[in-house]
Design a protein around this motif. Sequence first.
Motif, PDB file in Angstrom:
ATOM      1  N   MET A   1       0.847  -1.163   0.000  1.00  0.00           N
ATOM      2  CA  MET A   1       0.000   0.000   0.000  1.00  0.00           C
ATOM      3  C   MET A   1       0.895   1.229   0.000  1.00  0.00           C
ATOM      4  N   LYS A   2       0.808   2.051  -1.025  1.00  0.00           N
ATOM      5  CA  LYS A   2       1.535   3.314  -1.085  1.00  0.00           C
ATOM      6  C   LYS A   2       0.531   4.453  -1.033  1.00  0.00           C
ATOM      7  N   LEU A   3       0.810   5.420  -0.152  1.00  0.00           N
ATOM      8  CA  LEU A   3      -0.076   6.560   0.025  1.00  0.00           C
ATOM      9  C   LEU A   3       0.739   7.835   0.147  1.00  0.00           C
ATOM     10  N   SER A   4       0.112   8.948  -0.166  1.00  0.00           N
ATOM     11  CA  SER A   4       0.787  10.224   0.030  1.00  0.00           C
ATOM     12  C   SER A   4       0.692  10.687   1.480  1.00  0.00           C
ATOM     13  N   ALA A   5      -0.274  10.183   2.222  1.00  0.00           N
ATOM     14  CA  ALA A   5      -0.442  10.567   3.633  1.00  0.00           C
ATOM     15  C   ALA A   5       0.728  10.013   4.441  1.00  0.00           C
ATOM     16  N   ARG A   6       1.318  10.842   5.268  1.00  0.00           N
ATOM     17  CA  ARG A   6       2.458  10.438   6.081  1.00  0.00           C
ATOM     18  C   ARG A   6       2.066   9.984   7.471  1.00  0.00           C
ATOM     19  N   ASN A   7       0.845  10.277   7.863  1.00  0.00           N
ATOM     20  CA  ASN A   7       0.403   9.938   9.207  1.00  0.00           C
ATOM     21  C   ASN A   7      -0.440   8.673   9.165  1.00  0.00           C
ATOM     22  N   ASN A   8       0.217   7.522   9.219  1.00  0.00           N
ATOM     23  CA  ASN A   8      -0.529   6.274   9.250  1.00  0.00           C
ATOM     24  C   ASN A   8      -0.172   5.513  10.517  1.00  0.00           C
ATOM     25  N   LEU A   9      -1.212   5.004  11.163  1.00  0.00           N
ATOM     26  CA  LEU A   9      -1.081   4.350  12.452  1.00  0.00           C
ATOM     27  C   LEU A   9      -1.536   2.904  12.323  1.00  0.00           C
ATOM     28  N   ALA A  10      -0.639   1.980  12.588  1.00  0.00           N
ATOM     29  CA  ALA A  10      -0.962   0.556  12.482  1.00  0.00           C
ATOM     30  C   ALA A  10      -1.583   0.069  13.777  1.00  0.00           C
ATOM     31  N   GLY A  11      -2.576  -0.791  13.642  1.00  0.00           N
ATOM     32  CA  GLY A  11      -3.208  -1.349  14.827  1.00  0.00           C
ATOM     33  C   GLY A  11      -4.065  -2.543  14.477  1.00  0.00           C
ATOM     34  N   THR A  12      -4.924  -2.892  15.418  1.00  0.00           N
ATOM     35  CA  THR A  12      -5.826  -4.029  15.275  1.00  0.00           C
ATOM     36  C   THR A  12      -7.252  -3.539  15.499  1.00  0.00           C
ATOM     37  N   ILE A  13      -8.168  -4.003  14.670  1.00  0.00           N
ATOM     38  CA  ILE A  13      -9.564  -3.593  14.819  1.00  0.00           C
ATOM     39  C   ILE A  13     -10.101  -4.160  16.127  1.00  0.00           C
ATOM     40  N   VAL A  51     -13.242  -7.637  13.266  1.00  0.00           N
ATOM     41  CA  VAL A  51     -12.624  -7.465  14.573  1.00  0.00           C
ATOM     42  C   VAL A  51     -11.462  -8.446  14.707  1.00  0.00           C
ATOM     43  N   GLY A  52     -10.344  -7.947  15.239  1.00  0.00           N
ATOM     44  CA  GLY A  52      -9.160  -8.780  15.444  1.00  0.00           C
ATOM     45  C   GLY A  52      -8.173  -8.755  14.288  1.00  0.00           C
ATOM     46  N   GLU A  53      -8.585  -8.175  13.158  1.00  0.00           N
ATOM     47  CA  GLU A  53      -7.710  -8.111  11.987  1.00  0.00           C
ATOM     48  C   GLU A  53      -6.858  -6.843  12.023  1.00  0.00           C
ATOM     49  N   PRO A  54      -5.679  -6.863  11.408  1.00  0.00           N
ATOM     50  CA  PRO A  54      -4.850  -5.659  11.348  1.00  0.00           C
ATOM     51  C   PRO A  54      -5.467  -4.617  10.414  1.00  0.00           C
ATOM     52  N   ALA A  55      -5.210  -3.348  10.725  1.00  0.00           N
ATOM     53  CA  ALA A  55      -5.716  -2.245   9.900  1.00  0.00           C
ATOM     54  C   ALA A  55      -4.841  -1.020  10.145  1.00  0.00           C
ATOM     55  N   PHE A  56      -4.953  -0.054   9.262  1.00  0.00           N
ATOM     56  CA  PHE A  56      -4.244   1.213   9.399  1.00  0.00           C
ATOM     57  C   PHE A  56      -5.250   2.343   9.524  1.00  0.00           C
ATOM     58  N   ALA A  57      -4.984   3.274  10.411  1.00  0.00           N
ATOM     59  CA  ALA A  57      -5.713   4.539  10.464  1.00  0.00           C
ATOM     60  C   ALA A  57      -4.820   5.546   9.756  1.00  0.00           C
ATOM     61  N   ILE A  58      -5.328   6.132   8.698  1.00  0.00           N
ATOM     62  CA  ILE A  58      -4.534   7.058   7.891  1.00  0.00           C
ATOM     63  C   ILE A  58      -5.131   8.448   8.046  1.00  0.00           C
ATOM     64  N   VAL A  59      -4.314   9.378   8.533  1.00  0.00           N
ATOM     65  CA  VAL A  59      -4.773  10.735   8.822  1.00  0.00           C
ATOM     66  C   VAL A  59      -4.223  11.676   7.762  1.00  0.00           C
ATOM     67  N   LYS A  60      -5.108  12.318   7.051  1.00  0.00           N
ATOM     68  CA  LYS A  60      -4.716  13.297   6.042  1.00  0.00           C
ATOM     69  C   LYS A  60      -5.422  14.594   6.389  1.00  0.00           C
ATOM     70  N   SER A  61      -4.680  15.548   6.897  1.00  0.00           N
ATOM     71  CA  SER A  61      -5.283  16.784   7.352  1.00  0.00           C
ATOM     72  C   SER A  61      -4.306  17.930   7.209  1.00  0.00           C
ATOM     73  N   THR A  62      -4.847  19.120   7.110  1.00  0.00           N
ATOM     74  CA  THR A  62      -3.996  20.295   7.017  1.00  0.00           C
ATOM     75  C   THR A  62      -3.793  20.967   8.352  1.00  0.00           C
ATOM     76  N   GLU A  63      -4.499  20.521   9.385  1.00  0.00           N
ATOM     77  CA  GLU A  63      -4.305  21.102  10.696  1.00  0.00           C
ATOM     78  C   GLU A  63      -4.567  20.082  11.797  1.00  0.00           C
ATOM     79  N   VAL A  64      -3.923  20.285  12.906  1.00  0.00           N
ATOM     80  CA  VAL A  64      -4.144  19.483  14.101  1.00  0.00           C
ATOM     81  C   VAL A  64      -4.491  20.465  15.216  1.00  0.00           C
ATOM     82  N   ILE A  65      -5.587  20.207  15.900  1.00  0.00           N
ATOM     83  CA  ILE A  65      -6.027  21.078  16.985  1.00  0.00           C
ATOM     84  C   ILE A  65      -5.564  20.470  18.301  1.00  0.00           C
TER      85      ILE A  65
END
Length: 70
Positions: A1-13, A51-65
């Motif tokens: 998986m190639k993405l332009s988003a740099r903020n990707n977080l690996a985890g488990t559902i 549930v229990g499977e691996p997944a990525f949360a990919i954050v694409k944003s121009t600001e963080v509050i």
Amino acid sequence: MKLSARNNLAGTIKSIDEGLITSKVVIDLGNGNEIVSIISKDAINDLQLKVGEPAFAIVKSTEVIIGVPD
């Protein structure tokens, strides 16, 4: 998986709470950290999320509050 988003977080559902149109997906990132996303039920089916499977949360944003407690 190639993405332009740099903020990707690996985890488990951890859970999938399905509603009529959208679903709440909780991803366990480890060390007591979780991230929640609201996505369509179609996306749940298309990605075959389970549930229990691996997944990525990919954050694409121009600001963080940032917040601090009162």
